[in-house]
Design an enzyme around this catalytic site. Structure first.
Site, short mmCIF file in Angstrom:
data_model
loop_
_atom_site.label_atom_id
_atom_site.label_comp_id
_atom_site.label_asym_id
_atom_site.label_seq_id
_atom_site.Cartn_x
_atom_site.Cartn_y
_atom_site.Cartn_z
N THR A 24 -6.49 -1.21 10.29
CA THR A 24 -7.25 -2.23 9.58
C THR A 24 -8.63 -2.45 10.20
O THR A 24 -8.83 -2.19 11.39
CB THR A 24 -6.46 -3.56 9.62
OG1 THR A 24 -7.29 -4.63 9.17
CG2 THR A 24 -6.01 -3.91 11.03
N ASP A 25 -9.54 -2.99 9.40
CA ASP A 25 -10.87 -3.33 9.94
C ASP A 25 -10.81 -4.57 10.84
O ASP A 25 -11.74 -4.86 11.59
CB ASP A 25 -11.89 -3.56 8.80
CG ASP A 25 -11.49 -4.64 7.81
OD1 ASP A 25 -10.39 -5.23 7.95
OD2 ASP A 25 -12.27 -4.90 6.88
N GLU A 26 -9.68 -5.31 10.77
CA GLU A 26 -9.60 -6.56 11.55
C GLU A 26 -9.62 -6.32 13.04
O GLU A 26 -9.88 -7.24 13.82
CB GLU A 26 -8.34 -7.35 11.16
CG GLU A 26 -8.35 -7.72 9.69
CD GLU A 26 -7.40 -8.86 9.34
OE1 GLU A 26 -6.97 -9.59 10.22
OE2 GLU A 26 -7.12 -9.00 8.13
N THR A 86 11.94 -5.39 4.77
CA THR A 86 11.75 -6.79 5.16
C THR A 86 11.41 -7.56 3.89
O THR A 86 11.41 -6.99 2.79
CB THR A 86 10.56 -6.94 6.13
OG1 THR A 86 9.35 -6.63 5.42
CG2 THR A 86 10.72 -6.02 7.35
N THR A 139 7.30 -4.73 15.81
CA THR A 139 7.16 -3.70 14.77
C THR A 139 5.86 -2.90 14.94
O THR A 139 5.87 -1.68 14.94
CB THR A 139 7.21 -4.34 13.37
OG1 THR A 139 8.54 -4.80 13.15
CG2 THR A 139 6.83 -3.35 12.28
N ARG A 162 -14.68 -11.11 2.76
CA ARG A 162 -13.83 -9.93 2.91
C ARG A 162 -14.40 -8.81 2.04
O ARG A 162 -15.09 -9.06 1.05
CB ARG A 162 -12.39 -10.25 2.48
CG ARG A 162 -11.69 -11.31 3.35
CD ARG A 162 -11.47 -10.82 4.75
NE ARG A 162 -10.81 -11.73 5.66
CZ ARG A 162 -11.42 -12.56 6.50
NH1 ARG A 162 -12.75 -12.64 6.50
NH2 ARG A 162 -10.75 -13.31 7.34
N TYR A 194 -1.92 -10.68 14.67
CA TYR A 194 -1.79 -9.48 13.81
C TYR A 194 -2.78 -8.41 14.23
O TYR A 194 -2.41 -7.26 14.50
CB TYR A 194 -2.01 -9.85 12.33
CG TYR A 194 -2.31 -8.65 11.45
CD1 TYR A 194 -1.31 -7.72 11.15
CD2 TYR A 194 -3.59 -8.42 10.93
CE1 TYR A 194 -1.60 -6.60 10.37
CE2 TYR A 194 -3.87 -7.33 10.16
CZ TYR A 194 -2.87 -6.41 9.88
OH TYR A 194 -3.15 -5.31 9.11
N ALA A 205 4.22 1.28 7.99
CA ALA A 205 5.14 0.18 8.29
C ALA A 205 4.55 -0.77 9.33
O ALA A 205 4.14 -0.35 10.41
CB ALA A 205 6.48 0.72 8.78
N GLU A 221 4.18 -5.41 10.17
CA GLU A 221 4.06 -6.78 9.69
C GLU A 221 2.58 -6.94 9.39
O GLU A 221 1.73 -6.61 10.23
CB GLU A 221 4.50 -7.76 10.77
CG GLU A 221 6.00 -7.80 11.00
CD GLU A 221 6.77 -8.38 9.81
OE1 GLU A 221 6.20 -9.19 9.06
OE2 GLU A 221 7.94 -8.01 9.63
N SER A 272 -2.08 -6.85 17.54
CA SER A 272 -0.97 -5.88 17.53
C SER A 272 -1.40 -4.57 16.89
O SER A 272 -1.00 -3.49 17.33
CB SER A 272 0.26 -6.47 16.83
OG SER A 272 0.04 -6.58 15.44
N LYS A 273 -2.25 -4.64 15.87
CA LYS A 273 -2.75 -3.40 15.24
C LYS A 273 -3.68 -2.68 16.23
O LYS A 273 -3.64 -1.45 16.33
CB LYS A 273 -3.49 -3.69 13.93
CG LYS A 273 -2.64 -4.18 12.79
CD LYS A 273 -1.56 -3.21 12.34
CE LYS A 273 -2.11 -2.00 11.60
NZ LYS A 273 -1.01 -1.17 11.02
N ILE A 330 0.85 -1.21 0.00
CA ILE A 330 0.00 0.00 0.00
C ILE A 330 0.88 1.25 0.00
O ILE A 330 0.58 2.23 -0.71
CB ILE A 330 -0.97 0.01 1.20
CG1 ILE A 330 -1.77 -1.30 1.25
CG2 ILE A 330 -1.92 1.21 1.11
CD1 ILE A 330 -2.70 -1.43 2.45
#
Ligand code: NAD
Ligand code: TDX
Length: 360
Positions: free
Chosen positions: A136-138, A38, A102, A226, A162, A84, A86, A165-166, A13
């Protein structure tokens, strides 16, 4: 002229965003791209802009606070766009540690560096500064029923390492806004697709495998949903939030384009068949018989769907690219950039693929 500090600009992105911004603003902005490079970062994504005088690349880890503070000391940064991270859920299930390093600690470093550079002696901040945290929407968890949507007010309920962490990084940004009145925004976006996407993610993985006649792995029953957004629309939304959004607000960005994974795979197969010219040997390889149901992702969120009402009303953003058009643009890009695909899937990607899919 505004100076942008973009983190993770060599990723999917981030690189699309940098291309979008130079297309829109030309010589009237300066972009500094900070990326650790990375496995997911690739400077080839930015070769067309590499020689611009108003573009600078700095290889650095966002967790390295000395390096990040130095960038703020040496440059008057007006805008931070923080990509930035993961970003791959499957990798976070196998190895969560680097996601916390990260995504959480790296974001803290970015916040501290921007705060130190922008804060005035009376505890207010320099005018017209903005830190946009790309999320993110997650973080909202999983929707079970048709007709339900994620709003900015939906409580956070992350399930994967993930998304946890977001969520933690979002809360850090929120805490800086609430505690210090730090000038920031958060955007929570749905699944992106388009050029330069690393082929570990569903859409480029299916395109890549189908063109080689390899199995198309479908997790579980293939009916997880999704909400897909063409990446350039996301880039535009980020820019519009920084220019027109209300400071301290969160904006959801989504395509209103919910589809079951299995439907996405069928659309890709049909579109490949339509776009491959007669006589191309790959035409014979692309087939529904490649579809293979495999073991489900652990903790697999069932459905994501964004309600982009707030960004539409307040900022005037809406998704412009219809999925039927976006998927053709994406497939055409992959046809025209076979070398890119070849390079990013050689080496480490092979090990990743064997490890991730051997048991599936
Ligand atoms: P990506 O994995 O393609 O790119 C991530 C980039 O960050 C890479 O260039 C990588 O080298 C860099 N990076 C990783 N760790 C770093 C570190 N410690 N220091 C400096 N650079 C580092 O990811 P993406 O899909 O482009 O996602 C970008 C952002 O958007 C992420 O924050 C992600 O959570 C968010 N997001 C992604 C999607 C999506 O569908 N891909 C949707 C919503 C939000
Ligand atoms: O081989 C596969 N087979 C499969 O069925 C892969 C890689 C995925 N899937 C399924 C899992 C998901 O339901 O397809 C869907 C999409 O998977 P991903 O492309 O891995 O995306 P997702 O897990 O939804 O997360 C993405 O969108 C939100 C990004 O990777 C995140 O960074 C972003 O925050």
């Amino acid at each position: 002229m505004k100076t942008y500090l973009v983190t993770g600009g060599a990723g999917f992105i981030g690189s699309n965003y940098i291309h979008y911004m130079f297309k829109k603003y030309g010589e009237n902005i300066r972009i500094i791209n900070v990326d650790k490079l990375t496995y997911a970062g690739n400077l080839e994504n930015l070769k067309e802009v590499a020689d611009r005088e108003n573009y600078t690349f700095i290889k650095a880890d966002i967790c390295d606070s000395e390096a990040i503070f130095k960038i703020f000391e040496e440059n008057e940064i007006d805008r931070v766009v923080h990509f930035a991270a993961e970003s791959h859920v499957d990798r976070s299930i196998k190895d969560p540690d680097v996601f916390v390093k990260t995504n959480v600690l790296g974001t803290l470093v970015m916040l501290n560096a921007a705060k130190a550079a922008w804060e005035l002696p009376d505890d207010t901040f320099k005018k017209d500064k903005n830190f946009l945290h790309v999320s993110t929407d997650e973080v909202y968890g999983s929707l079970e029923n048709e007709g339900e949507y994620f709003y900015e007010t939906t409580p956070y309920d992350p399930h994967s390492p993930y998304s946890a962490s977001k969520a933690a990084s979002d809360f850090l940004v929120k805490s800086y806004m609430d505690t210090y009145r730090f000038p920031a925004n958060i955007t929570n976006c749905s699944n992106n697709y388009g050029p330069y996407q690393f082929p570990e993610k569903l859409i480029p993985l299916i395109i890549n495998n189908a063109l080689q006649g390899k199995k198309l792995p479908v997790y579980g029953d293939g009916k997880n949903v999704r909400d897909w957004l063409y990446v350039e629309d996301h880039a535009k939304g980020i820019d519009m939030v920084q220019e027109k959004g209300r400071l301290f607000e969160t904006y959801n960005i989504g395509g209103h384009n919910e589809k079951e994974n299995i439907k996405i795979i069928h659309i890709i197969l049909d579109t490949l068949q339509e776009m491959l010219p007669e006589g191309d040997p790959r035409k014979e390889l692309v087939s529904e018989t490649l579809i293979t149901y495999v073991e489900d992702r652990k903790g697999h969120d069932r459905r994501y769907a964004i309600a982009p009402d707030k960004i539409k009303e307040e900022v005037g953003w809406y998704p412009e690219t219809m999925f039927e058009d976006g998927i053709k643009l994406t497939i055409r890009w992959f046809f025209e950039n076979e070398d890119w695909l070849q390079r990013v899937t050689s080496g480490d990607y092979q090990n990743y693929y064997e490890d991730m899919y051997q048991t599936r």
